[in-house]
Design a protein around this motif. Structure first.
Motif, short mmCIF file in Angstrom:
data_model
loop_
_atom_site.label_atom_id
_atom_site.label_comp_id
_atom_site.label_asym_id
_atom_site.label_seq_id
_atom_site.Cartn_x
_atom_site.Cartn_y
_atom_site.Cartn_z
N TRP A 194 0.86 -1.19 0.00
CA TRP A 194 0.00 0.00 0.00
C TRP A 194 0.89 1.24 0.00
CZ3 TRP A 194 -1.89 4.01 3.42
CH2 TRP A 194 -3.06 4.61 2.96
N THR A 195 1.09 1.85 -1.17
CA THR A 195 1.96 3.01 -1.35
C THR A 195 1.16 4.16 -1.94
OG1 THR A 195 2.58 2.35 -3.59
CG2 THR A 195 3.92 1.47 -1.77
N SER A 196 1.78 5.34 -2.01
CA SER A 196 1.11 6.49 -2.62
C SER A 196 0.71 6.18 -4.06
CB SER A 196 2.03 7.72 -2.57
OG SER A 196 2.25 8.13 -1.25
N ASP A 197 1.63 5.57 -4.81
CA ASP A 197 1.34 5.27 -6.22
C ASP A 197 0.18 4.27 -6.35
OD1 ASP A 197 3.26 6.98 -7.17
OD2 ASP A 197 4.83 5.44 -7.28
N SER A 198 0.16 3.26 -5.48
CA SER A 198 -0.92 2.28 -5.56
C SER A 198 -2.25 2.91 -5.15
CB SER A 198 -0.62 1.06 -4.69
OG SER A 198 -0.67 1.38 -3.31
N PHE A 199 -2.21 3.82 -4.15
CA PHE A 199 -3.42 4.53 -3.73
C PHE A 199 -3.97 5.36 -4.88
CE2 PHE A 199 -5.42 8.46 -2.33
CZ PHE A 199 -6.46 7.98 -1.55
N ILE A 200 -3.08 6.10 -5.57
CA ILE A 200 -3.52 6.95 -6.68
C ILE A 200 -4.16 6.11 -7.79
CG2 ILE A 200 -2.68 8.44 -8.56
CD1 ILE A 200 -0.53 9.43 -6.51
N LEU A 363 -7.20 8.73 4.36
CA LEU A 363 -5.81 9.15 4.53
C LEU A 363 -5.62 10.10 5.71
CD1 LEU A 363 -4.60 9.94 0.89
CD2 LEU A 363 -4.56 7.76 2.11
N PHE A 364 -4.47 9.97 6.38
CA PHE A 364 -4.03 10.96 7.36
C PHE A 364 -3.33 12.11 6.63
CE2 PHE A 364 -4.26 7.09 9.97
CZ PHE A 364 -4.98 7.58 11.06
N LYS A 365 -3.12 13.22 7.35
CA LYS A 365 -2.58 14.44 6.74
C LYS A 365 -1.22 14.19 6.07
CE LYS A 365 -3.23 19.03 6.48
NZ LYS A 365 -4.51 19.64 6.11
N ASP A 366 -0.32 13.48 6.75
CA ASP A 366 0.99 13.25 6.16
C ASP A 366 0.88 12.38 4.91
OD1 ASP A 366 0.16 11.21 7.88
OD2 ASP A 366 2.19 10.51 8.24
N GLU A 367 -0.10 11.47 4.90
CA GLU A 367 -0.31 10.63 3.71
C GLU A 367 -0.87 11.45 2.56
OE1 GLU A 367 -1.29 6.43 6.02
OE2 GLU A 367 -2.91 7.84 5.63
N VAL A 368 -1.73 12.42 2.86
CA VAL A 368 -2.26 13.31 1.82
C VAL A 368 -1.10 14.06 1.15
CG1 VAL A 368 -3.72 15.31 1.33
CG2 VAL A 368 -4.49 13.58 2.96
N ARG A 369 -0.16 14.54 1.98
CA ARG A 369 0.98 15.26 1.41
C ARG A 369 1.83 14.35 0.53
NH1 ARG A 369 1.09 18.62 6.41
NH2 ARG A 369 0.72 20.74 5.69
N ARG A 370 2.02 13.10 0.94
CA ARG A 370 2.81 12.17 0.13
C ARG A 370 2.12 11.87 -1.20
NH1 ARG A 370 4.17 9.75 5.17
NH2 ARG A 370 2.64 8.08 4.95
N VAL A 371 0.80 11.72 -1.15
CA VAL A 371 0.04 11.51 -2.39
C VAL A 371 0.15 12.74 -3.29
CG1 VAL A 371 -2.30 11.26 -3.33
CG2 VAL A 371 -1.55 9.79 -1.44
N GLY A 372 0.05 13.93 -2.67
CA GLY A 372 0.20 15.16 -3.44
C GLY A 372 1.56 15.25 -4.11
N LYS A 373 2.59 14.82 -3.40
CA LYS A 373 3.95 14.81 -3.97
C LYS A 373 4.00 13.88 -5.17
CE LYS A 373 8.29 16.19 -3.15
NZ LYS A 373 8.66 17.62 -3.11
N ALA A 374 3.39 12.69 -5.04
CA ALA A 374 3.39 11.73 -6.15
C ALA A 374 2.58 12.25 -7.33
CB ALA A 374 2.83 10.40 -5.67
N LEU A 375 1.62 13.15 -7.08
CA LEU A 375 0.83 13.76 -8.15
C LEU A 375 1.49 15.00 -8.73
CD1 LEU A 375 -2.70 13.49 -6.47
CD2 LEU A 375 -1.99 12.31 -8.56
N ASN A 376 2.70 15.32 -8.23
CA ASN A 376 3.48 16.49 -8.71
C ASN A 376 2.79 17.82 -8.44
OD1 ASN A 376 5.67 14.94 -9.80
ND2 ASN A 376 4.32 14.38 -11.51
#
Length: 509
Positions: A194-200, A363-376
């Motif tokens: 379960w990673t940011s990329d897999s979540f996206i 998602l928790f807040k830090d996870e939202v930021r990581r997903v946002g990073k993966a979305l550029n």
């Protein structure tokens, strides 16, 4: 099918922390109240029972059907959970003879036990309980002890059910992460995929299936949550997402235009609405903080509803709701509690007749930021300090007027710009300026002044639940104070807030 761990919440202050630790191991988990357990299907790989402020010896102890799940899935029972399983299965829980709070060390560990793989005697753990497991049934085996706690951990023989009286989720338990990984990976068999990329990838596919060709409206705030939600929806449904950014007159200086520009550069279909005067009119004469919040919420819904009606055949309302909002809206002892007044979903009126879609509500807040990073998404958006929904209205103590807003915007811009220039902005979790209902005597040149006071606030935090005031350098504070007093007409005194949360809150209202 996304594999998951079920965390049953018995009201512990650490339950969310357990979930965060599980997810740090790239394993998806969900928190559910102990009395609202979902149907168990093949996606569930294990169960964690949380601690609780309750005692298993109380008449109103929190009960659940342990026998139903025992043997079906691996179980890790923490603190109250461990005491519950022991007490109601042939053991006995009694008040602790000595206080069992704080650091302790495991002097005995059953080295062959898979729960304690790569954990050795002397390992520091964190205790936090007033009861202790005095005895266990014959089919329970002690697998770890401290000097004062014989049953620090146990296993029910021949099963994958474990109980621990310490908290592996807190950083004071030095090998807590290793213990959780042993349980989740070796015992439950989780694959850690379960990673940011897999979540996206999964979320976009689910949004496309759920929404089809339907139109969605979403209110953008300039913050992290709504921005990440917007980009996920945009990637799923493109121009069928209609974003609305409302200028309520309570944003930071020049924020409306700068945020609007940044969103348009991201390719979002966005409409900006200048509604400053409607908000100022609604706030006229109101000083009570909760009444201000209610007035702002009411006008926002009116403005947003007007804009949504301009979109033909819209069926969905997009929200940037995140997982803590969902968890905090549930009561461990019975029906859902009232959702806090600044949570937009809680204030959605019946007349809007829209279905709600919340792509970030797991998602928790830090996870939202990581997903946002993966979305550029731009770092200026992802790194933006949390900003209250009611904006500067709750940083102006007392009645809100356009004149006070203008003064506060100028002072706050000087503060934030100096934090950026000094390389401190990204080291501070949240910073803001508060306009106080206080006037003080000052001297400017040969003239005596009687003008307003502003207070600077800066805190360090992980999630906003607790926070400590930032020890900003004196020279930086001096420079900020001088610039504000010299450049913002109407202010002649600047103070700095050195209160922590608790007992104070981050915002003043």
């Amino acid at each position: 099918m996304q594999e998951k761990i079920l965390i049953l919440d018995f009201g512990s202050q650490f339950t969310q922390l357990i979930a965060r630790r599980v997810r740090e191991l790239n394993i998806y988990c969900e928190i559910h109240p102990f009395n609202k357990i979902p149907e168990i299907d093949d996606s569930f790989k294990g169960i964690i029972l949380s601690g609780s402020p309750y005692s298993v010896r109380q008449e109103d102890a929190l009960h659940f059907d342990f026998a139903r799940y025992h043997g079906q899935l691996p179980i890790l029972a923490v603190c109250y959970g461990a005491q519950y399983v022991a007490h109601f299965n042939g053991g006995e829980v009694l008040p602790s003879s000595t206080r069992e709070y704080g650091r302790a060390h495991l002097h005995y560990i059953e080295k062959a036990n898979p729960l304690f793989k790569q954990i050795y005697p002397g390992s520091q753990v964190w205790m936090s309980h007033g009861d202790t497991i005095a005895s266990i049934a014959d089919n329970f085996e002690v697998i770890a002890s401290t000097d004062s706690v014989r049953v620090a951990a146990y296993q029910i023989s021949g099963t994958h059910t474990y109980g621990i009286q310490f908290h592996p989720e807190v950083t004071h338990s030095i090998d807590g992460r290793q213990l959780l990984e042993n349980f989740l990976v070796d015992i439950c068999g989780c694959s850690q995929d379960w990673t940011s990329d897999s979540f996206i990838e999964t979320t976009i596919a689910e949004l496309r299936e759920k929404l089809g060709n339907d139109k969605v409206v979403l209110g953008l705030s300039g913050g992290v949550d709504s921005s990440v939600a917007a980009v996920l929806l945009h990637q799923a449904i493109g121009k069928n997402l209609h974003c609305i950014f409302v200028d309520n007159g309570l944003l930071r200086k020049d924020e409306y235009q700068s945020v609007l520009d940044s969103y348009q550069h991201m390719g979002l279909n966005i409409k900006g609405i200048d509604a400053k005067q409607r908000f100022y009119d609604a706030l006229a004469g109101i000083s009570d903080p909760e009444k201000k919040r209610k007035a702002i919420g009411r006008v926002f819904i009116e403005v947003f509803d007007d804009a949504a009606h301009e979109v033909q055949d819209v069926k969905w309302l997009g929200q940037g709701t995140i997982y803590p909002d969902v968890i905090e809206s549930l009561s461990v002892k019975g029906p859902s509690a009232t959702i806090k007044s600044h949570h937009n979903v809680g204030g959605l009126p019946d007349f809007m007749k829209l279905k709600v879609v919340e792509p970030l509500n797991t998602l928790f807040k830090d996870e939202v930021r990581r997903v946002g990073k993966a979305l550029n998404i731009d770092d200026n958006i992802l790194g933006r300090h949390p900003f209250p929904g009611p904006g500067l209205a709750i940083r102006i103590l007392g009645e809100v007027t356009p004149e006070k807003v203008a003064i506060l915007q100028e002072a706050d811009a000087i503060y934030i710009n100096n934090l950026r220039a000094a390389g401190l902005y990204d080291k501070v979790w949240q910073a803001g300026t508060i306009y106080l209902p206080v006037q003080s005597v000052g001297v400017m040149g040969d003239e005596r002044t009687y003008e307003n006071v502003v207070c600077l606030r800066a805190v360090e935090s992980l999630d906003g639940m607790t926070a400590d005031w930032c020890h900003l350098p004196y020279d930086v504070l001096a420079k900020i104070s001088n610039e504000i007093i010299n450049n913002v007409k109407g202010i002649n005194r600047v103070v700095y807030d050195i209160s922590s949360k608790p007992p104070a809150t981050i915002e003043w209202e």
